[in-house]
Write an enzyme that holds these catalytic residues in place. Structure first.
Site, PDB file in Angstrom:
ATOM      1  N   ILE A   1       5.864  12.474  -9.469  1.00 17.99           N
ATOM      2  CA  ILE A   1       4.984  13.100 -10.456  1.00 17.99           C
ATOM      3  C   ILE A   1       3.825  13.804  -9.759  1.00 17.99           C
ATOM      4  CG2 ILE A   1       3.508  12.698 -12.461  1.00 17.99           C
ATOM      5  CD1 ILE A   1       5.239  10.230 -13.091  1.00 17.99           C
TER       6      ILE A   1
ATOM      7  N   ASP B   1      -4.976   5.570   2.573  1.00 20.53           N
ATOM      8  CA  ASP B   1      -4.622   4.511   1.627  1.00 20.53           C
ATOM      9  C   ASP B   1      -5.758   4.373   0.617  1.00 20.53           C
ATOM     10  OD1 ASP B   1      -4.003   2.137   0.317  1.00 20.53           O
ATOM     11  OD2 ASP B   1      -3.516   1.038   2.144  1.00 20.53           O
TER      12      ASP B   1
ATOM     13  N   ALA C   1      -1.472   7.370  -7.451  1.00 20.23           N
ATOM     14  CA  ALA C   1      -0.917   6.518  -6.400  1.00 20.23           C
ATOM     15  C   ALA C   1      -0.580   5.140  -6.962  1.00 20.23           C
ATOM     16  CB  ALA C   1      -1.914   6.383  -5.253  1.00 20.23           C
TER      17      ALA C   1
ATOM     18  N   GLU D   1       2.760   1.823  -6.768  1.00 14.20           N
ATOM     19  CA  GLU D   1       4.138   1.343  -6.666  1.00 14.20           C
ATOM     20  C   GLU D   1       4.695   1.362  -8.084  1.00 14.20           C
ATOM     21  OE1 GLU D   1       5.883   0.448  -4.054  1.00 14.20           O
ATOM     22  OE2 GLU D   1       4.367   0.343  -2.470  1.00 14.20           O
TER      23      GLU D   1
ATOM     24  N   THR E   1       1.480   4.207 -17.672  1.00 10.66           N
ATOM     25  CA  THR E   1       2.848   4.210 -18.164  1.00 10.66           C
ATOM     26  C   THR E   1       2.927   3.595 -19.556  1.00 10.66           C
ATOM     27  OG1 THR E   1       5.040   3.215 -17.785  1.00 10.66           O
ATOM     28  CG2 THR E   1       3.162   2.036 -16.906  1.00 10.66           C
ATOM     29  N   ASP E   2       3.965   3.976 -20.310  1.00 13.62           N
ATOM     30  CA  ASP E   2       4.185   3.334 -21.603  1.00 13.62           C
ATOM     31  C   ASP E   2       4.696   1.907 -21.460  1.00 13.62           C
ATOM     32  OD1 ASP E   2       6.769   3.887 -20.726  1.00 13.62           O
ATOM     33  OD2 ASP E   2       7.422   4.846 -22.586  1.00 13.62           O
ATOM     34  N   GLU E   3       5.105   1.524 -20.255  1.00 12.51           N
ATOM     35  CA  GLU E   3       5.634   0.168 -20.063  1.00 12.51           C
ATOM     36  C   GLU E   3       4.579  -0.909 -20.260  1.00 12.51           C
ATOM     37  OE1 GLU E   3       8.445  -0.552 -16.924  1.00 12.51           O
ATOM     38  OE2 GLU E   3       8.812   1.597 -16.671  1.00 12.51           O
TER      39      GLU E   3
ATOM     40  N   TYR F   1       5.629  -4.868 -12.308  1.00  7.52           N
ATOM     41  CA  TYR F   1       5.145  -3.483 -12.253  1.00  7.52           C
ATOM     42  C   TYR F   1       4.232  -3.160 -13.428  1.00  7.52           C
ATOM     43  CZ  TYR F   1       5.164   1.467 -13.431  1.00  7.52           C
ATOM     44  OH  TYR F   1       4.778   2.721 -13.818  1.00  7.52           O
TER      45      TYR F   1
ATOM     46  N   LYS G   1       0.126  -2.321 -13.594  1.00  3.30           N
ATOM     47  CA  LYS G   1      -0.450  -1.102 -14.155  1.00  3.30           C
ATOM     48  C   LYS G   1      -1.411  -1.430 -15.295  1.00  3.30           C
ATOM     49  CE  LYS G   1       0.171   2.681 -13.411  1.00  3.30           C
ATOM     50  NZ  LYS G   1      -0.557   3.642 -12.510  1.00  3.30           N
TER      51      LYS G   1
ATOM     52  N   GLY H   1      14.423  -9.826 -17.362  1.00  2.00           N
ATOM     53  CA  GLY H   1      13.341  -9.373 -18.229  1.00  2.00           C
ATOM     54  C   GLY H   1      13.426  -7.914 -18.635  1.00  2.00           C
TER      55      GLY H   1
END
Length: 352
Positions: free
Chosen positions: A12, A58, A81, A83, A133-135, A159, A163, A293
């Site tokens: 992205i 970093d 940035a 993971e 993210t929508d997650e 993850y 986030k 999951g």
């Protein structure tokens, strides 16, 4: 503006940088650690652009970030940035905690110090955009309405939990310290130059190699699919016109089940790159054990960004998927470099 993009060598991030340089007059500093998913070949066409700079650093190294801020003097930070692969987060969650949570904290502290030292006018105009993210909203029942910006977070994977934590830190730095932040939550991105651990490029490359197409579980997991260049356009709109402290959901309005996506890819490959024997690609589809999951459905309501910022996706899922397949077919060298790891040598000192 002078815009610092973190993670700009990722999928992205690289699309965003190409859009910033092609579609605006902004100056861009790309700050990226070049982990396995950072690929400078995705930015080869803009590497020598007079408004582009690259710095290998970093976000967790506050001293390096502070030096970059002092030197580049950005008017905005677009923080991508991270993971981001769920499977990897299940196998190695510590990397996600370190980068997505601790790294975001260190970045925020460097940005806070920089922002507080700006002249009054520049302080008021400065923006920090957290790209999420929508997650973070978690799994939705089949009959549940799409998630809005005020939907409670309920992350399922390491993850998405990392986030969510980063998003909470960003909001806290706005509430407590006054840092002018914006947040965005996007749905599943796809398009050219995506790392082949993700569903669409993995299926394309497996199919072209004549290998099985592994579909998790029954393949009925549903996601909204957002073409990456549409996402880049939305992010620029948010950082340019979004209201401080607000969150904007960014979606493609293209809900699709994973198995449907794979069948659509097979049909496109049958047309654009038929197998030598004329056999259909869909016969390569196979089902594998579902991941732990695994959320069944994500869906977001992107009406706010449509109404308030005037953004809407330009690509349908059909048009975006065709462009994606065509790009992978025409850029087999890029794919080979990713698959054999040689892309890691594009930057001096890059780890192999």
């Amino acid at each position: 503006m002078r815009i610092l993009v973190t993670g700009g060598a990722g999928f992205i991030g690289s699309a965003l940088i190409r859009h910033l340089l092609d579609g605006s007059e902004h100056q861009v500093l790309n700050l990226d650690r070049l982990t396995y998913a950072g690929n400078l070949e995705s930015l080869a066409e803009v590497a020598d652009h007079p408004r582009y700079q690259f710095l290998r650093a970093d976000i967790g190294d506050r001293t390096s970030v502070a030096a970059a801020l002092a030197r580049f003097q950005p008017d905005a930070i677009m923080h991508l940035a991270a993971e981001s692969h769920v499977d990897r987060s299940i196998d190695a969650p510590a990397d996600f905690i370190q980068t997505n949570i601790a790294g975001t904290y260190q970045l925020l502290e460097a940005v806070r110090a920089y922002w507080q030292g700006l002249p009054q006018g520049r302080r008021q105009a400065f923006r920090f955009l957290q790209v999420s993210t929508d997650e973070v909203y978690g799994d939705l029942a089949s009959d549940a309405p799409p998630c809005a910006e005020d939907t409670a977070y309920a992350p399922s994977s390491p993850y998405s939990a990392s986030k969510a934590a980063a998003d909470h830190l960003v909001r806290a730095w706005q509430r407590t310290y006054g840092v002018p932040v914006l947040l965005s939550n996007c749905s599943n991105n796809y398009g050219p130059r995506q790392f082949p651990e993700k569903l669409i490029p993995r299926m394309i490359l497996c199919a072209l190699a004549g290998e099985p197409l592994p579909v998790y579980g029954d393949g009925q997991q549903e996601r909204d699919w957002l073409y990456v260049e549409d996402h880049a356009r939305a992010l620029l709109r948010v950082v340019s016109a979004g209201k401080v402290g607000e969150t904007y959901n960014i979606g493609g309005d293209n809900p699709q089940r994973n198995l449907t996506v794979v069948h659509s890819l097979c049909a496109l490959l049958d047309e654009l790159a038929p197998r030598p024997q004329g056999r259909p690609y869909h016969e390569l589809i196979g089902f594998v054990e579902d991941r732990p999951g695994h959320d069944r459905r994500y869906a977001i309501d992107a009406g706010k960004i449509h109404r308030e910022l005037g953004w809407a996706p330009q690509e349908s899922f059909a048009s975006g998927l065709r462009k994606t397949v065509q790009w992978y077919l025409k850029n087999q060298e890029w794919c080979r470099h990713v698959q054999d790891g040689s892309y890691r040598g594009e930057c001096p000192g890059a780890p192999r």
